[in-house]
Design an enzyme around this catalytic site. Structure first.
Site, PDB file in Angstrom:
ATOM      1  N   TYR A  33       0.864  -1.185   0.000  1.00 42.59           N
ATOM      2  CA  TYR A  33       0.000   0.000   0.000  1.00 42.59           C
ATOM      3  C   TYR A  33       0.899   1.233   0.000  1.00 42.59           C
ATOM      4  CZ  TYR A  33      -4.296   2.616   0.331  1.00 42.59           C
ATOM      5  OH  TYR A  33      -5.341   3.456   0.049  1.00 42.59           O
ATOM      6  N   HIS A  38       7.365   5.359   1.295  1.00 43.75           N
ATOM      7  CA  HIS A  38       8.027   4.180   0.698  1.00 43.75           C
ATOM      8  C   HIS A  38       8.791   4.593  -0.568  1.00 43.75           C
ATOM      9  CE1 HIS A  38       4.299   2.199   2.515  1.00 43.75           C
ATOM     10  NE2 HIS A  38       5.277   1.537   3.118  1.00 43.75           N
ATOM     11  N   GLY A 148      12.778   3.843   6.919  1.00 39.19           N
ATOM     12  CA  GLY A 148      12.304   5.188   7.233  1.00 39.19           C
ATOM     13  C   GLY A 148      12.498   5.536   8.705  1.00 39.19           C
ATOM     14  N   GLN A 154      12.152   0.626  15.077  1.00 42.60           N
ATOM     15  CA  GLN A 154      12.452  -0.480  14.152  1.00 42.60           C
ATOM     16  C   GLN A 154      13.852  -0.316  13.552  1.00 42.60           C
ATOM     17  OE1 GLN A 154       9.586  -1.824  11.024  1.00 42.60           O
ATOM     18  NE2 GLN A 154      10.806  -0.564   9.659  1.00 42.60           N
ATOM     19  N   MET A 185       3.229  10.122   6.835  1.00 41.91           N
ATOM     20  CA  MET A 185       2.544   9.178   5.947  1.00 41.91           C
ATOM     21  C   MET A 185       2.630   7.767   6.508  1.00 41.91           C
ATOM     22  SD  MET A 185       3.327  10.354   2.103  1.00 41.91           S
ATOM     23  CE  MET A 185       2.789  11.962   1.542  1.00 41.91           C
TER      24      MET A 185
HETATM   25  P1  AMP Z   1       5.917  -0.532   6.027  1.00 47.16           P
HETATM   26  O1  AMP Z   1       5.352  -0.835   4.683  1.00 47.16           O
HETATM   27  O2  AMP Z   1       4.998   0.299   6.882  1.00 47.16           O
HETATM   28  O3  AMP Z   1       6.474  -1.756   6.716  1.00 47.16           O
HETATM   29  O4  AMP Z   1       7.172   0.422   5.784  1.00 47.16           O
HETATM   30  C1  AMP Z   1       8.214   0.032   4.933  1.00 47.16           C
HETATM   31  C2  AMP Z   1       9.333   1.027   5.048  1.00 47.16           C
HETATM   32  O5  AMP Z   1       8.860   2.329   4.689  1.00 47.16           O
HETATM   33  C3  AMP Z   1       9.882   1.141   6.469  1.00 47.16           C
HETATM   34  O6  AMP Z   1      11.294   1.298   6.412  1.00 47.16           O
HETATM   35  C4  AMP Z   1       9.220   2.395   6.980  1.00 47.16           C
HETATM   36  O7  AMP Z   1       9.944   3.041   8.014  1.00 47.16           O
HETATM   37  C5  AMP Z   1       9.202   3.239   5.714  1.00 47.16           C
HETATM   38  N1  AMP Z   1       8.198   4.295   5.841  1.00 47.16           N
HETATM   39  C6  AMP Z   1       6.893   4.146   6.151  1.00 47.16           C
HETATM   40  N2  AMP Z   1       6.295   5.358   6.239  1.00 47.16           N
HETATM   41  C7  AMP Z   1       7.245   6.286   5.988  1.00 47.16           C
HETATM   42  C8  AMP Z   1       7.260   7.713   5.935  1.00 47.16           C
HETATM   43  N3  AMP Z   1       6.167   8.430   6.167  1.00 47.16           N
HETATM   44  N4  AMP Z   1       8.418   8.323   5.631  1.00 47.16           N
HETATM   45  C9  AMP Z   1       9.547   7.601   5.401  1.00 47.16           C
HETATM   46  N5  AMP Z   1       9.603   6.254   5.439  1.00 47.16           N
HETATM   47  C10 AMP Z   1       8.473   5.601   5.728  1.00 47.16           C
END
Ligand code: AMP
Length: 291
Positions: A33, A38, A148, A154, A185
């Site tokens: 999503y 991302h 991120g 994490q 986000m």
């Molecule tokens: P997730 O799909 O939520 O597991 O996130 C995948 C990667 O995207 C992880 O490294 C998150 O920290 C990064 N991420 C999610 N949201 C953001 C954001 N708003 N800004 C920067 N990185 C993000």
């Protein structure tokens, strides 16, 4: 054109081919999503001329029994198109049985870094993340992997894991990407009700207020916290509001260069987290006063 892969053996073949052409692998693990947060990770990897691989896998191991595994948004075609446009060379949608074979039983158990902040309300969460990320690193063999700062705990736990297990990958931290109004986000924001949207901004408002107070010379974390709690609105349940250092995530009493504010909350069943350094504003103030 990016490759869209499900099969594990096909993935390995394509990675071997890329390596034989002299390409290093840049890896961006996600749960899909995709949003601009991302995509910023994917763009950063592509900008370093790495062969950029994105995985999209909603990892069952990091969800507790009453959490939103089934409700987590899944949009494969859309995610593939977005990742491709952002510069991914390969987008991998792993099959659950490839990551967690039926006889698989070994997991990673993070230490004290996981027993605070989000770890208190989500006890299985970071073990699940560390386990899947180590599996993905071992499959992928990336030289760099991108995470991120929005999920700062994490990031810290994974940095510790690669040191502890001698994993030859460089963890690259990327800044939090925000909506125009400041909301960090997150794939879960889709579940926010329009009427709750203004309450979701309570996290970034608290962070901004803390930065302002530090900039104005208030360096006592308990004083800042007191003011933030006073203005925290009803209708959004605060989980934690902690001032911690940026490597051990230990509580701190005074704002220092390494101090970050971490906020976690629940808003009508939607999990919200945010964090930021409190120091940049402070150094600006010191520079101002010197000029
Ligand atoms: P997730 O799909 O939520 O597991 O996130 C995948 C990667 O995207 C992880 O490294 C998150 O920290 C990064 N991420 C999610 N949201 C953001 C954001 N708003 N800004 C920067 N990185 C993000």
């Amino acid at each position: 054109m990016s490759n869209r892969i499900t099969d594990l053996e096909q993935l390995k073949t394509l990675l071997d081919k890329a390596r034989s052409r002299g390409r290093n692998i840049g890896f961006v693990p996600t749960m899909g999503y995709l949003h601009d947060g991302h995509l910023s990770l994917i763009r950063t990897s592509a900008s370093l001329h790495l062969f950029t691989v994105v995985s999209i896998f909603v990892n069952p191991l990091q969800f507790g029994p009453n959490e939103d595994y089934d409700a987590y948004p899944r949009t494969e075609d859309r995610d593939f198109a977005l990742a491709q446009n952002a510069g991914a060379d390969l987008v991998w949608f792993p099959r659950k049985q490839d990551i967690y074979a039926s006889q698989s039983e070994t997991t990673v158990l993070p230490g004290s870094l996981a027993h605070k902040l989000c770890g208190l309300s989500r006890p299985a969460f970071f073990g699940g993340i560390a386990t899947v990320v180590l599996k993905l690193f071992n499959i992928m063999g990336p030289c760099h992997s991108f995470f991120g700062e929005k999920d700062y705990q994490q990031l810290t736990i994974l940095r510790r894991m690669v040191l502890d297990f001698f994993v030859p990958v460089k963890i690259v931290a990327c800044p939090t990407v925000r909506e125009a109004d400041g909301l960090a986000m997150s794939s879960r924001n889709v579940h926010l009700k329009p009427k709750d949207r203004h309450l979701a901004l309570s996290l970034i408002r608290s962070i901004n207020m803390a930065q302002e107070m530090a900039r104005a010379g208030q360096l006592s974390c308990s004083q800042i916290r007191h003011s933030l709690i006073e203005q925290w609105p009803a209708g959004i349940e605060l989980d934690y509001m902690d001032f911690r250092d940026d490597t051990q995530l230990a509580n701190v009493e005074r704002v220092e260069p390494s101090t970050r504010l971490f906020v976690g909350a629940w808003l009508n069943g939607v999990r919200l987290i945010d964090n930021a350094s409190l120091w940049m504003q402070q150094t600006t103030r010191l520079q101002d006063s010197l000029s």
